[in-house]
Enzyme design. Structure first.
Site, PDB file in Angstrom:
ATOM      1  N   HIS A  29       0.794  -1.394  -0.253  1.00  0.00           N
ATOM      2  CA  HIS A  29      -0.300   0.038  -0.010  1.00  0.00           C
ATOM      3  C   HIS A  29       0.866   0.984   0.003  1.00  0.00           C
ATOM      4  CE1 HIS A  29      -2.666  -3.263   1.108  1.00  0.00           C
ATOM      5  NE2 HIS A  29      -2.996  -3.088   1.462  1.00  0.00           N
ATOM      6  N   ASN A 186      -8.217  11.305   3.266  1.00  0.00           N
ATOM      7  CA  ASN A 186      -7.937  11.418   2.517  1.00  0.00           C
ATOM      8  C   ASN A 186      -8.655  10.843   1.714  1.00  0.00           C
ATOM      9  OD1 ASN A 186      -7.903   8.621   2.700  1.00  0.00           O
ATOM     10  ND2 ASN A 186      -5.627   8.694   2.453  1.00  0.00           N
ATOM     11  N   HIS A 260      -4.407   3.311  -3.394  1.00  0.00           N
ATOM     12  CA  HIS A 260      -4.162   2.448  -1.693  1.00  0.00           C
ATOM     13  C   HIS A 260      -3.544   1.152  -1.902  1.00  0.00           C
ATOM     14  CE1 HIS A 260      -6.655   0.581   1.599  1.00  0.00           C
ATOM     15  NE2 HIS A 260      -6.762   1.885   1.614  1.00  0.00           N
ATOM     16  N   GLU A 409     -16.898  -4.326  25.141  1.00  0.00           N
ATOM     17  CA  GLU A 409     -16.167  -5.213  25.263  1.00  0.00           C
ATOM     18  C   GLU A 409     -15.180  -5.301  24.333  1.00  0.00           C
ATOM     19  OE1 GLU A 409     -20.675  -6.412  26.296  1.00  0.00           O
ATOM     20  OE2 GLU A 409     -19.265  -5.531  24.831  1.00  0.00           O
ATOM     21  N   HIS A 471     -26.970 -15.874  25.727  1.00  0.00           N
ATOM     22  CA  HIS A 471     -25.795 -15.666  26.776  1.00  0.00           C
ATOM     23  C   HIS A 471     -25.216 -16.608  27.018  1.00  0.00           C
ATOM     24  CE1 HIS A 471     -27.314 -11.075  27.214  1.00  0.00           C
ATOM     25  NE2 HIS A 471     -27.087 -11.562  28.442  1.00  0.00           N
ATOM     26  N   ARG A 518     -21.220 -19.346  36.804  1.00  0.00           N
ATOM     27  CA  ARG A 518     -21.733 -18.220  38.088  1.00  0.00           C
ATOM     28  C   ARG A 518     -22.028 -19.286  39.224  1.00  0.00           C
ATOM     29  NH1 ARG A 518     -28.213 -17.155  37.230  1.00  0.00           N
ATOM     30  NH2 ARG A 518     -28.766 -15.628  38.841  1.00  0.00           N
TER      31      ARG A 518
END
Length: 665
Positions: A29, A186, A260, A409, A471, A518
């Site tokens: 690039h 740009n 690019h 997160e 979940h 849990r």
């Protein structure tokens, strides 16, 4: 030669190293290095605090190329300023197998690369961690030892990625005023004009997120310098919106997508040389310009020598502690504290969830390891990541040890990588296991870089209950175990949790994930053993007594089920052993003799885990029994769910008896 002419020629040295390297590799690039060369020249010659001969000195400024596809900008700068790792031959070998000049900057390959970038936006989020790390260390050790900036070059792609908003809003909230982000404005992406896909007012967006903002001509050296001075006088992080031309100087491709992501081509390069007055052969840098660049590197080194004098004159204890933390070494009392804690656990035999076991271990760890920095993505009470030693970090109050990352997160995980890379701190941060999906790109990069970032993932199975399948992690353990160089720990009780934390903190070259429950679990390790058994990855928790007919392998909350199944099978006269497997990756590192002994010769092998089977066959064979999940979960109580999905001791015994009967039929 005027200062302006000198600047232009120094910037053109960057441009043509990039042009020539991309052309020779026939890949890369060139557009970004050509467009950002003026910004980089001003920054590296007038403002950046660095030393090519001592590239890792702690109080250097950090420079992050978030738009990692423009890697030749960074490689050119490192060569020109005199970093030993980057020779002209390395520039010529850009993107070649075995070269230090990889397609995207890779941490650890070359001094001067602060982080691995390429996935857009990651560098922006890393930079927030770098800048926060600087403030935390400054609060602990003072201006004389810690006082530096974090500079970032980011492109439109970085700012379009969602992680960038998570990052900039956190940086603005914390008022990280030593963070300066150059936006390579740009107006071009791979597909063409940015206007095809985006019309965001980036200055308004950053201002709304609590940043100072300023625009400048990215090809005017004086305007760039004034913008940097503006940033240095801000009480907030600063966005410098530098208007640039991608592929600057190319006669037909400048300002287009053609500059690019592909070589310019022979004719375009010839035209660029003519347009910019660069009458030199490929990879040739005139001696006066190379000397000017090397002098910039030497001049900056004076700040390093001044810092070393301040370090030498600092209080001896302060200096020793600073160097210990920056070297990544744990304090001397760490192992003894863990040993004493394990003895206490044997005496107390707590029945708690492993998320609570983790908190209990952290209460000990955070008392003896002052560099741990905790945090959570708005789930502190659920992740149990906060201890009595970790008060909240806030804007202007960086001397504390807990980050409220908010519901960010991905940004949290990437910022933690930045904290780790900055040095002097060991970050850990929590969310629900299911949301490791949001963190995964940063977790993967932590593994690729080989750094000690610790991810705390609670609510690790259907055992979380009524929140249901959205979940409930099912495939997540297998997905995380698939990442190379990543320890995934799933402890079965409080002792295993302490041992897993010990390993995670000692593993300086490998990130760790702790998968935690849990639901409450009983103490299974009831006798003190000095050795860290989890370090083996798998170990025998219960023997068969006689020659084993059945071997049960389990992790985390399912080790309790394995032990119950063993008791039922033993009562039937079926000799059964149980192997706890807290970490697949560590088990794989053991000797062949150890692995063979641990797998054993029992004709029936069983694995119990409230996840999918993937990854278990090397332990139990393709004909082994798997007691676990075969699809998504459901909403219900933990008692209902484990029975509904057949993850019980009774179901295990039934499957084992059927297997034994089939073998004798």
């Amino acid at each position: 030669m005027s200062n302006s002419e000198k600047h232009d020629r120094m910037a053109n040295a960057i441009r043509f190293l990039a042009i020539d390297a991309v052309e020779k590799a026939n890949s890369g690039h060139p557009g970004l290095p050509m467009g950002c060369a003026d910004i980089a020249t001003v920054l590296f010659t007038k403002y950046l605090k660095f030393d090519p001969q001592n590239p890792h000195w702690p109080d250097r400024d950090r420079f992050i190329l978030s738009a990692g596809h423009g890697s030749m900008l960074l490689y050119a700068l490192l060569y020109l300023t005199g970093y030993d790792d980057i020779t002209i031959d390395e520039i010529k070998n850009f993107r070649q197998l075995g070269s230090k000049t990889a397609g995207h900057p890779e941490y650890g390959h070359v001094a001067g690369i602060e982080t691995t970038t390429g996935p857009l936006g990651q560098g922006v989020a890393n930079s927030v961690g770098f800048a926060l790390g600087e403030r935390i260390m400054n609060a602990a050790f003072g201006d004389d030892l810690v006082d530096h900036y974090t500079y970032v070059i980011a492109g439109d792609g970085c700012l379009m990625e969602g992680i960038s908003q998570e990052a900039i809003s956190l940086a603005g909230h914390l008022k990280l005023n030593k963070l300066v982000l150059f936006w390579d404005n740009n107006s071009i992406s791979i597909d063409g004009a940015i206007s095809l896909a985006d019309s965001t007012d980036q200055l308004a967006r950053f201002a709304a997120s609590g940043w100072s903002t300023i625009s400048c001509d990215g090809h005017d050296s004086d305007a760039i310098a004034k913008a940097i001075e503006f940033a240095h006088n801000s009480d907030r992080p600063t966005l410098i919106a530098a208007k640039t031309t991608i592929g600057f100087g190319a006669p037909t491709k400048a300002g287009t997508k053609g500059a690019h992501g592909s070589p310019l081509g022979k004719d375009e390069i010839a035209g660029t040389r003519k347009a910019l007055g660069w009458d030199y052969q490929p990879f040739e840098i005139p001696s006066d310009i190379l000397d000017a660049w090397r002098l910039a590197g030497l001049n900056s080194s004076k700040k390093r020598t001044e810092w070393e004098k301040r370090l030498a004159s600092a209080d001896a204890d302060l200096r020793t502690e600073f160097l210990r933390r920056m070297n990544g070494e744990l304090p001397g009392g760490f192992d003894a504290a863990i040993a004493d804690y394990k003895k206490k656990l044997v005496a107390d035999k707590p029945k708690v969830a492993t998320r609570k076991s983790s908190e209990m271990a952290l209460e000990v760890i955070n008392g003896v390891v002052p560099e741990t920095i905790g945090g959570s993505a708005d789930l502190t009470g659920s992740n149990n990541t906060k201890t009595t030693q970790t008060k909240e970090i806030a804007a202007g109050n960086y001397g504390n040890r807990y980050v409220h990352y908010g519901i960010r997160e991905h940004g949290m995980a990437a910022a933690m990588n930045g904290l780790t890379l900055h040095g002097g701190v060991i970050p850990y941060g929590g969310t629900f296991m299911c949301f490791s999906d949001y963190c995964r790109p940063a977790m993967r990069l932590a593994s690729l870089m080989g750094i000690r970032t610790i991810f705390v993932m609670t609510h690790d199975s259907i055992g979380l209950g009524e929140d249901g399948p959205t979940h409930q992690p099912v495939e997540h353990l297998a997905a995380l175990r698939a990442i190379p160089n990543h320890f995934v720990f799933r402890p079965a009780d409080a002792t295993e949790a302490a041992e897993c934390w010990q390993i995670a903190l000692e593993s300086r070259d490998t990130p760790s994930t702790l998968a935690l429950t849990r639901q409450n679990l009983p103490a299974l390790r009831t006798e003190y053993v000095e050795e860290n058994l989890c370090r083996h990855g798998a170990y025998e928790l219960a023997t068969a007594g006689d020659e084993a007919q059945v071997a049960i392998f389990a992790t985390g909350s399912e080790v309790e089920i394995a032990m119950a199944a063993r008791a039922m099978l033993q009562a039937r006269g079926v000799a059964t052993r149980v192997v706890s497997v807290p970490c697949f990756e560590l088990f794989e590192q053991q000797s062949e003799d150890y692995k063979t002994a641990m797998l054993g010769k029992a004709p029936v092998k069983v694995a119990i885990e409230a996840g999918i089977r993937q990854g278990w066959d090397p332990l139990i064979g393709t004909d082994g029994i798997f007691i676990g999940m075969h699809g998504f979960g459901a909403s219900g109580t933990i008692e209902q769910l484990y029975k509904h999905f057949g993850i019980t001791a009774e179901a295990t015994v039934e499957a084992v008896v059927a297997k034994l009967d089939s073998k004798t039929a």
